[in-house]
Design a protein around this motif. Structure first.
Motif, PDB file in Angstrom:
ATOM      1  N   MET A 172     -18.984-124.191  49.376  1.00 56.98           N
ATOM      2  CA  MET A 172     -17.996-124.226  48.875  1.00 56.98           C
ATOM      3  C   MET A 172     -18.016-124.421  47.447  1.00 56.98           C
ATOM      4  O   MET A 172     -18.344-125.660  47.231  1.00 56.98           O
ATOM      5  CB  MET A 172     -16.599-124.387  49.859  1.00 56.98           C
ATOM      6  N   THR A 173     -17.038-123.858  46.556  1.00 54.59           N
ATOM      7  CA  THR A 173     -17.054-123.990  45.578  1.00 54.59           C
ATOM      8  C   THR A 173     -15.143-124.208  45.574  1.00 54.59           C
ATOM      9  O   THR A 173     -14.828-123.335  45.903  1.00 54.59           O
ATOM     10  CB  THR A 173     -17.321-122.757  44.133  1.00 54.59           C
ATOM     11  N   SER A 196     -12.581-118.955  56.495  1.00 52.20           N
ATOM     12  CA  SER A 196     -13.307-119.074  55.860  1.00 52.20           C
ATOM     13  C   SER A 196     -14.336-117.991  55.207  1.00 52.20           C
ATOM     14  O   SER A 196     -14.458-118.667  54.089  1.00 52.20           O
ATOM     15  CB  SER A 196     -15.037-119.893  56.534  1.00 52.20           C
ATOM     16  N   ARG A 197     -13.924-117.002  55.262  1.00 56.13           N
ATOM     17  CA  ARG A 197     -14.835-115.912  54.180  1.00 56.13           C
ATOM     18  C   ARG A 197     -13.474-116.365  53.221  1.00 56.13           C
ATOM     19  O   ARG A 197     -13.696-115.306  52.296  1.00 56.13           O
ATOM     20  CB  ARG A 197     -14.780-114.253  54.759  1.00 56.13           C
ATOM     21  N   HIS A 198     -12.027-115.809  53.079  1.00 54.19           N
ATOM     22  CA  HIS A 198     -11.144-115.465  51.791  1.00 54.19           C
ATOM     23  C   HIS A 198     -11.216-117.305  51.387  1.00 54.19           C
ATOM     24  O   HIS A 198     -11.106-116.919  50.440  1.00 54.19           O
ATOM     25  CB  HIS A 198      -9.953-116.269  52.909  1.00 54.19           C
ATOM     26  N   LEU A 199     -11.684-118.322  51.538  1.00 52.41           N
ATOM     27  CA  LEU A 199     -12.015-119.805  50.536  1.00 52.41           C
ATOM     28  C   LEU A 199     -13.203-119.367  50.175  1.00 52.41           C
ATOM     29  O   LEU A 199     -13.767-120.169  49.138  1.00 52.41           O
ATOM     30  CB  LEU A 199     -12.028-120.113  51.321  1.00 52.41           C
ATOM     31  N   GLY A 200     -14.297-118.556  50.545  1.00 50.14           N
ATOM     32  CA  GLY A 200     -15.562-118.694  49.519  1.00 50.14           C
ATOM     33  C   GLY A 200     -16.417-119.229  50.662  1.00 50.14           C
ATOM     34  O   GLY A 200     -17.492-119.304  49.604  1.00 50.14           O
ATOM     35  N   ILE A 201     -15.773-119.086  51.591  1.00 44.49           N
ATOM     36  CA  ILE A 201     -17.141-120.519  52.158  1.00 44.49           C
ATOM     37  C   ILE A 201     -18.633-119.774  52.693  1.00 44.49           C
ATOM     38  O   ILE A 201     -18.016-118.301  53.209  1.00 44.49           O
ATOM     39  CB  ILE A 201     -16.574-121.430  53.449  1.00 44.49           C
ATOM     40  N   GLU A 202     -19.820-119.631  52.639  1.00 40.93           N
ATOM     41  CA  GLU A 202     -20.920-119.179  52.676  1.00 40.93           C
ATOM     42  C   GLU A 202     -21.874-120.397  53.683  1.00 40.93           C
ATOM     43  O   GLU A 202     -21.713-121.626  53.853  1.00 40.93           O
ATOM     44  CB  GLU A 202     -21.563-118.741  52.094  1.00 40.93           C
ATOM     45  N   ALA A 208     -12.350-123.885  43.670  1.00 39.05           N
ATOM     46  CA  ALA A 208     -11.229-122.980  43.141  1.00 39.05           C
ATOM     47  C   ALA A 208     -10.027-123.600  42.408  1.00 39.05           C
ATOM     48  O   ALA A 208      -9.730-124.958  43.195  1.00 39.05           O
ATOM     49  CB  ALA A 208     -10.870-122.216  43.499  1.00 39.05           C
TER      50      ALA A 208
END
Length: 126
Positions: free
Chosen positions: A27-28, A8-14, A30
């Motif tokens: 998540m944005t 999740s962190r790698h994919l930018g999930i907040e 990409a």
């Protein structure tokens, strides 16, 4: 749990708004998440929903995992779209639970509906 969630962190999930049986993930989409049709690959949409589900069903003091999940894709998302997944507990019984997750674009349009079934493990959350 988020600190150990490298995916999740790698994919930018907040993760936000975590409360008993609830969670929100953002998540944005990409450029690298877009398939050959120019839309977000369903696996990424599923992953976002699954992440919100995971955080919602782990709001109790016992480690909980997915037992099953399915998704209905309603509308496409594209690169640059911000997606928000809101997970809500429907019922818990014994060591099992049922959770619904709605994934929306920032404009409010529903992208996917996800239902997850959880199973609590026999150990406490670390």
């Amino acid at each position: 749990m988020y600190a150990a969630d490298r995916s999740s962190r790698h994919l930018g999930i907040e993760i936000s708004d975590v409360a008993a049986g609830r969670a929100r993930a953002r998540m944005t989409v990409a450029d690298t998440m877009v398939n050959g049709h120019g839309i977000a690959h369903g696996g990424y949409v599923f992953l976002l929903a699954d992440t919100a589900f995971a955080f919602a069903c782990n709001t109790y003091e016992i480690a909980t995992v997915a037992a099953a999940a399915d998704v209905v894709f309603v509308a496409p998302a594209r690169a640059g779209d911000v997606l928000v997944a809101e997970a809500v507990e429907r019922v818990r019984f014994g060591r099992a639970g049922v959770y619904d997750v709605t994934v929306r674009r920032a404009d409010g349009e529903v992208v996917a509906e996800f239902r997850g079934n959880s199973r609590a493990l026999r150990t406490e959350t670390p």
